[in-house]
Scaffold this active site. Structure first.
Site, PDB file in Angstrom:
ATOM      1  N   ARG A 106      -2.959   0.222  -1.058  1.00 16.64           N
ATOM      2  CA  ARG A 106      -2.340  -1.091  -0.861  1.00 16.64           C
ATOM      3  C   ARG A 106      -0.959  -0.903  -0.258  1.00 16.64           C
ATOM      4  NH1 ARG A 106      -2.964  -6.286  -2.439  1.00 16.64           N
ATOM      5  NH2 ARG A 106      -1.107  -7.532  -2.821  1.00 16.64           N
TER       6      ARG A 106
ATOM      7  N   ALA B  38      -9.870  -7.369   3.599  1.00 14.19           N
ATOM      8  CA  ALA B  38      -8.636  -6.612   3.830  1.00 14.19           C
ATOM      9  C   ALA B  38      -8.038  -6.112   2.520  1.00 14.19           C
ATOM     10  CB  ALA B  38      -7.619  -7.484   4.562  1.00 14.19           C
ATOM     11  N   GLU B  39      -8.159  -6.904   1.469  1.00 19.23           N
ATOM     12  CA  GLU B  39      -7.535  -6.561   0.195  1.00 19.23           C
ATOM     13  C   GLU B  39      -8.327  -5.500  -0.579  1.00 19.23           C
ATOM     14  OE1 GLU B  39      -4.795  -7.270  -1.267  1.00 19.23           O
ATOM     15  OE2 GLU B  39      -3.952  -8.939  -0.157  1.00 19.23           O
ATOM     16  N   SER B  40      -9.631  -5.697  -0.692  1.00 20.70           N
ATOM     17  CA  SER B  40     -10.412  -4.861  -1.610  1.00 20.70           C
ATOM     18  C   SER B  40     -11.677  -4.282  -1.004  1.00 20.70           C
ATOM     19  CB  SER B  40     -10.813  -5.699  -2.829  1.00 20.70           C
ATOM     20  OG  SER B  40     -11.738  -6.712  -2.445  1.00 20.70           O
TER      21      SER B  40
END
Length: 232
Positions: free
Chosen positions: A232, A63-65
């Site tokens: 983000r 999900a982050e990167s």
């Protein structure tokens, strides 16, 4: 203070698939991050050290990167687990582009959040932990739960789908409050206890040694390749 509900798509279907482990399919051998990393071994070792489900760590990484160890967000979050520079420094991350350092820093951050929420947010749940990872622990405490930020709500929703259902959320579907969704993969209190298991620490050390050997065998370069920008 009343909790602000976060909207989830197809929550009942997600509940039915809650026992499905996330596959951990992300690439930590991205450009600029020399040396192979076994992503499942990494998350398994780090998870064992901090009693965090490896599938949860893998879901956060995706999900982050999107699993890119060289990712940088427009706001300056860095690496596999997208830690802001101040957060990376606080949780002893020497190289935020190193997936091992990044995973360890994220686990320390999660451990810190759970310990803090156990005192400041009785009855807190996994959604609150994820919201704090994204928006900061102070924001979650201020609103008594997931804050009313669209970005944070979507982030929590995405990680929960990846973690519980093993896939990203669909674009459309029935709306259900996250408060009605429980996760059955790990008891919340297991997310806050550190594990001094020597085997887990040895596995992390072995991953570091394997990465160092691969880096020493790679052609020398003094320039880091262009980094991937992720929203983000």
């Amino acid at each position: 203070m009343s909790r602000t509900p976060i909207i989830l798509v197809a929550a009942f279907g997600l509940m039915a698939m809650a026992g499905t482990a996330y596959s951990g399919a992300f690439q930590t051998t991205a450009a600029g991050c020399e040396g192979p990393i076994d992503d499942r071994a990494l998350m398994g070792a780090v998870g064992a050290m901090f009693r965090i489900d490896p599938d949860l760590l893998a879901a956060i990484a995706v999900a982050e990167s999107a699993g890119r160890a060289d990712a940088v967000s427009p706001r300056g979050a860095i690496g596999l687990m997208q830690l802001m520079p101040a957060t990376a420094q606080k949780f002893r991350v020497d190289d935020p582009y190193d997936p091992i350092d990044s995973a360890l820093g994220a686990a320390r951050f999660i451990d810190f959040i759970r310990l803090r929420q156990a005192a400041a947010l009785p009855g807190g749940n996994l959604a609150d932990l994820l919201a704090a990872y994204n928006a900061g622990e102070s924001a979650v405490e201020r609103y008594g739960g997931v804050p009313p930020y669209d970005e944070t709500r979507e982030y929590v929703r995405r990680v929960l789908w990846l973690y519980l259902a093993g896939r990203p959320p669909p674009r459309d579907g029935p709306k259900v409050s996250v408060s009605k969704v429980t996760h059955r993969k790990v008891a919340p209190h297991l997310l806050v206890k550190r594990d001094a298991d020597a085997d887990a620490r040895a596995r992390v050390a072995e991953l570091r040694r394997a990465r160092a050997m691969a880096q020493s065998a790679a052609p020398a370069t003094s320039i880091r390749p262009t980094l991937t920008l992720v929203p983000r």
